[in-house]
Scaffold this active site. Sequence first.
Site, PDB file in Angstrom:
ATOM      1  N   CYS A 225       7.313   7.303  -1.988  1.00 11.98           N
ATOM      2  CA  CYS A 225       5.901   7.434  -1.610  1.00 11.98           C
ATOM      3  C   CYS A 225       5.304   6.032  -1.592  1.00 11.98           C
ATOM      4  O   CYS A 225       4.474   5.671  -2.430  1.00 11.98           O
ATOM      5  CB  CYS A 225       5.157   8.338  -2.577  1.00 11.98           C
ATOM      6  SG  CYS A 225       5.825  10.016  -2.694  1.00 11.98           S
ATOM      7  N   ALA A 226       5.721   5.228  -0.625  1.00 12.43           N
ATOM      8  CA  ALA A 226       5.503   3.779  -0.682  1.00 12.43           C
ATOM      9  C   ALA A 226       4.082   3.355  -0.345  1.00 12.43           C
ATOM     10  O   ALA A 226       3.688   2.235  -0.670  1.00 12.43           O
ATOM     11  CB  ALA A 226       6.485   3.066   0.243  1.00 12.43           C
ATOM     12  N   GLY A 229       3.289  -0.286   0.652  1.00 11.95           N
ATOM     13  CA  GLY A 229       4.508  -1.020   0.365  1.00 11.95           C
ATOM     14  C   GLY A 229       4.403  -2.061  -0.725  1.00 11.95           C
ATOM     15  O   GLY A 229       5.312  -2.878  -0.883  1.00 11.95           O
ATOM     16  N   GLY A 230       3.326  -2.052  -1.515  1.00 10.67           N
ATOM     17  CA  GLY A 230       3.173  -3.050  -2.571  1.00 10.67           C
ATOM     18  C   GLY A 230       4.296  -3.009  -3.591  1.00 10.67           C
ATOM     19  O   GLY A 230       4.839  -4.053  -3.983  1.00 10.67           O
ATOM     20  N   LYS A 231       4.679  -1.804  -4.028  1.00  6.97           N
ATOM     21  CA  LYS A 231       5.767  -1.691  -4.991  1.00  6.97           C
ATOM     22  C   LYS A 231       7.113  -2.004  -4.336  1.00  6.97           C
ATOM     23  O   LYS A 231       8.018  -2.534  -4.998  1.00  6.97           O
ATOM     24  CB  LYS A 231       5.770  -0.309  -5.635  1.00  6.97           C
ATOM     25  CG  LYS A 231       4.580  -0.065  -6.559  1.00  6.97           C
ATOM     26  CD  LYS A 231       4.692   1.284  -7.246  1.00  6.97           C
ATOM     27  CE  LYS A 231       3.482   1.521  -8.154  1.00  6.97           C
ATOM     28  NZ  LYS A 231       2.222   1.623  -7.375  1.00  6.97           N
ATOM     29  N   ASP A 247       7.298   6.581   3.530  1.00  5.57           N
ATOM     30  CA  ASP A 247       6.058   7.303   3.266  1.00  5.57           C
ATOM     31  C   ASP A 247       5.916   8.406   4.296  1.00  5.57           C
ATOM     32  O   ASP A 247       6.261   8.210   5.478  1.00  5.57           O
ATOM     33  CB  ASP A 247       4.837   6.379   3.308  1.00  5.57           C
ATOM     34  CG  ASP A 247       3.636   7.017   2.609  1.00  5.57           C
ATOM     35  OD1 ASP A 247       3.464   6.795   1.402  1.00  5.57           O
ATOM     36  OD2 ASP A 247       2.895   7.769   3.283  1.00  5.57           O
ATOM     37  N   ASP A 273      13.733  11.860   7.693  1.00  5.09           N
ATOM     38  CA  ASP A 273      15.106  12.290   7.957  1.00  5.09           C
ATOM     39  C   ASP A 273      16.106  11.247   7.480  1.00  5.09           C
ATOM     40  O   ASP A 273      17.144  11.586   6.885  1.00  5.09           O
ATOM     41  CB  ASP A 273      15.304  12.547   9.450  1.00  5.09           C
ATOM     42  CG  ASP A 273      14.619  13.824   9.920  1.00  5.09           C
ATOM     43  OD1 ASP A 273      14.274  14.653   9.055  1.00  5.09           O
ATOM     44  OD2 ASP A 273      14.440  13.982  11.137  1.00  5.09           O
ATOM     45  N   ASP A 287       5.892   7.261  -6.497  1.00  2.00           N
ATOM     46  CA  ASP A 287       4.480   7.038  -6.831  1.00  2.00           C
ATOM     47  C   ASP A 287       3.713   8.160  -6.143  1.00  2.00           C
ATOM     48  O   ASP A 287       3.244   8.023  -5.022  1.00  2.00           O
ATOM     49  CB  ASP A 287       4.042   5.656  -6.339  1.00  2.00           C
ATOM     50  CG  ASP A 287       2.660   5.279  -6.843  1.00  2.00           C
ATOM     51  OD1 ASP A 287       2.018   6.108  -7.510  1.00  2.00           O
ATOM     52  OD2 ASP A 287       2.215   4.160  -6.546  1.00  2.00           O
ATOM     53  N   CYS A 340      -1.160   6.841 -10.224  1.00  2.00           N
ATOM     54  CA  CYS A 340      -2.294   6.000 -10.618  1.00  2.00           C
ATOM     55  C   CYS A 340      -3.382   6.902 -11.183  1.00  2.00           C
ATOM     56  O   CYS A 340      -4.539   6.839 -10.799  1.00  2.00           O
ATOM     57  CB  CYS A 340      -2.805   5.147  -9.457  1.00  2.00           C
ATOM     58  SG  CYS A 340      -3.293   6.063  -7.991  1.00  2.00           S
TER      59      CYS A 340
END
Length: 385
Positions: A225-226, A229-231, A247, A273, A287, A340
Amino acid sequence: MTPAARVQASIEILDDILAGAPAEKALTGWGRRSRYAGSKDRAAVRDHVFAALRCQRSYTVLGGSQTGRGLMIGAQRATGTDLDVVFTGDRHAPATVSGDEEGRDFAGDAEQYDIPEWLWPRFQMSLGDQAIPVAQALQNRAPVHLRVNLIKTDIAGAIAALETDGIQAQAHPACDTALEVSEGARKIAQSSAYANGLVELQDAASQAVVAALELHPGLRVLDYCAGGGGKSLALAAHPGVEVFAHDVNAARLRDLPVRAGRAGAKVTVLTTDEATRQPPFDVVLVDAPCSGSGSWRRAPAGKWALTETRLQELTTIQFNILNQLSPLVAPGGALAYATCSMLADENGAVVDAFLHSNTDWRESFRKTWLVSHGTDGFFTAHLTR
């Protein structure tokens, strides 16, 4: 613009938001209509608006009505500002305050500390003796944190580079890569340190979620669950780790290739996929979608939009995501759950329900970060099979 004119502009924007307009859309619309407003005016108006949204309940009580005007009267009373100095009725200033715009006493803690009434019992149950300090922290602006990109520099190098652009920053204790900006935050996007990929905007607790993972060269890691894309970028800063990002809303990852290029990092973006065809992964970071209660200082409208029904829907989604993704984890690998949020419903309760239903899994790590401790609110737990 005079201080009074800034307050009047804030009143008009808040009325748009209270009528249903998203905060950013209302601010953008006002900006387009107000070409005369300089950068300092826009920043001041934005600060007024977001302060009022964070403190919507208490300002309504102090200001006598849940309107843009009532919120700004409440804001002035909360800060001890003389109403007669701002509400003058002069040109571009709000009208003078009338006798029927008196405030009243707070009816309880939820009202005083700006938490929805239905949520307060859960909030107290989740946070215990930290409930009021956390609620008070949520009434205030969040600090600005940066992640030092260890691919290109170290803490000292990043601090020095930022200083050349008039930005003061210090190491933050939540994570070895975290900086807290104390001066010049609005200069970051135009700074050479940011343009050259030395730093990224990222909350210290968000960084700490990644730092808590046991990462070493050769691991395949999926940030499922990006979001933006920070993580993923923080993961990719670890040498030898192969990072994949996904995501469900692919548009959120649109800017990731540019950000990764700036950072000197490699991240492979996967469709849904592709993500299901790529396992096994040594680490799957989830996340999960959540209430966002840990980031309500940054997005205060979410505090007032959350309902009990929506919270229940989110916990079901979170539980289902863990069940759906657990087969993607290699034997002996880690399923890292994160939110969060600071609400037990979305954190420990979801993990406990997953473990109860999947008895071959166990928990090896659990930690919560609170806004009262100087970061956004975050939770993470590591699950292994």
